[in-house]
Design a protein around this motif. Sequence first.
Motif, PDB file in Angstrom:
ATOM      1  N   ARG A 175     -31.041  12.032 -48.306  1.00  0.00           N
ATOM      2  CA  ARG A 175     -31.496  13.002 -48.553  1.00  0.00           C
ATOM      3  C   ARG A 175     -31.222  12.968 -50.067  1.00  0.00           C
ATOM      4  O   ARG A 175     -30.430  12.521 -50.708  1.00  0.00           O
ATOM      5  CB  ARG A 175     -30.887  14.399 -48.243  1.00  0.00           C
ATOM      6  N   THR A 222     -28.269  12.820 -41.787  1.00  0.00           N
ATOM      7  CA  THR A 222     -28.504  11.474 -42.657  1.00  0.00           C
ATOM      8  C   THR A 222     -28.778  10.475 -41.248  1.00  0.00           C
ATOM      9  O   THR A 222     -29.399   9.510 -41.504  1.00  0.00           O
ATOM     10  CB  THR A 222     -27.423  11.086 -43.289  1.00  0.00           C
ATOM     11  N   SER A 239     -22.701  13.377 -39.559  1.00  0.00           N
ATOM     12  CA  SER A 239     -22.873  11.966 -39.505  1.00  0.00           C
ATOM     13  C   SER A 239     -21.626  10.975 -39.576  1.00  0.00           C
ATOM     14  O   SER A 239     -21.585  10.050 -38.843  1.00  0.00           O
ATOM     15  CB  SER A 239     -24.063  11.601 -40.519  1.00  0.00           C
ATOM     16  N   LYS A 295     -33.101  19.346 -42.863  1.00  0.00           N
ATOM     17  CA  LYS A 295     -33.180  19.786 -43.939  1.00  0.00           C
ATOM     18  C   LYS A 295     -33.579  19.012 -45.029  1.00  0.00           C
ATOM     19  O   LYS A 295     -33.412  17.780 -45.042  1.00  0.00           O
ATOM     20  CB  LYS A 295     -31.902  20.302 -44.708  1.00  0.00           C
TER      21      LYS A 295
HETATM   22  C1  LIG Z   1     -26.600  18.928 -43.991  1.00  0.00           C
HETATM   23  C2  LIG Z   1     -25.424  19.335 -42.969  1.00  0.00           C
HETATM   24  C3  LIG Z   1     -25.219  18.613 -41.779  1.00  0.00           C
HETATM   25  C4  LIG Z   1     -25.671  17.053 -41.831  1.00  0.00           C
HETATM   26  O1  LIG Z   1     -24.989  16.417 -42.629  1.00  0.00           O
HETATM   27  P1  LIG Z   1     -25.205  14.710 -42.573  1.00  0.00           P
HETATM   28  O2  LIG Z   1     -24.009  14.267 -43.031  1.00  0.00           O
HETATM   29  O3  LIG Z   1     -26.334  14.360 -43.141  1.00  0.00           O
HETATM   30  O4  LIG Z   1     -25.124  14.491 -40.985  1.00  0.00           O
HETATM   31  C5  LIG Z   1     -24.351  19.105 -41.000  1.00  0.00           C
HETATM   32  N1  LIG Z   1     -23.796  20.504 -41.164  1.00  0.00           N
HETATM   33  C6  LIG Z   1     -24.336  21.278 -42.407  1.00  0.00           C
HETATM   34  C7  LIG Z   1     -23.699  22.710 -42.437  1.00  0.00           C
HETATM   35  C8  LIG Z   1     -25.100  20.709 -43.528  1.00  0.00           C
HETATM   36  O5  LIG Z   1     -25.440  21.561 -44.412  1.00  0.00           O
END
Ligand SMILES: *Cc1c(COP(=O)(O)O)cnc(C)c1O
Length: 257
Positions: A232, A226, A208, A43
Amino acid sequence: MVDPDQPDPRIGAALDHIRNRIAHAARESGRDPAGVTLVAVSKTHPASAVAAALAFGQIVFGENRVQEAQGKFPELRTARSGRGEPGPLLHLIGPLQTNKVADAVQLADVIETLDRPRLADAIEAAAQKAGRMPELLIQVNIGEEPQKAGIAPDQADHFIEACHRRFGDALTGLMAIPPADIDPAPFFRRLVAMADRHGLARRSMGMSGDFEQAIAMGATSVRIGTAIFGGRPAPASTASPDTMPAGSGSRLASLPD
Ligand SMILES: *Cc1c(COP(=O)(O)O)cnc(C)c1O
């Protein structure tokens, strides 16, 4: 400098690093690393980042907005299938509005965020119309946080049973996002117990910052953004990937070991 015609090698290095950490965490708790699926959360990142991850062997991706995913995945799929290559597979992991369900059912391989009866109605109707049913996970608001999506834990057993009757084998598991900034272990444990109670094999938990702990507690999918693609913009931002702050990808270069 990154050659724009080559897949970004930092994404390949980050993927290797994460795969090693996943395998290590699995073995540490006596599990087979093959029992943990890495969902690469792309995303806010452009289709070129997804293409790079695909080039480095990553097949499964997560997106939280249907519209954003529509802008990336169909084209990548067409290009890949034209070359006889698999994927990308898409998991939708964000809150799903009923007016987006028709598109979601067409596009997603897995919807991880089924969390209310009206959404179940909409998915059933859309799947019937499309002649296609994605795999479904029920999102549980495991920390009972008012700002978070997910079925409340005290309603979850009833909802899971109803969805099981309705969707049969398409319902494969549970998903949760534990509260930030406190030990996630009790929440992971709670989700696993609930999945066990209902005979659901898929447990999508861990991001992450906490995926190793999630694997130790029984995660079968970890959703990692991430640590693979870099930072992001803040969630409230409506910035498109093209207007991401300069250098936001450079955090890849400073991944912790
Ligand atoms: C954005 C998101 C993630 C990934 O998060 P990171 O901390 O960047 O790894 C995982 N699960 C959901 C539901 C998210 O919205």
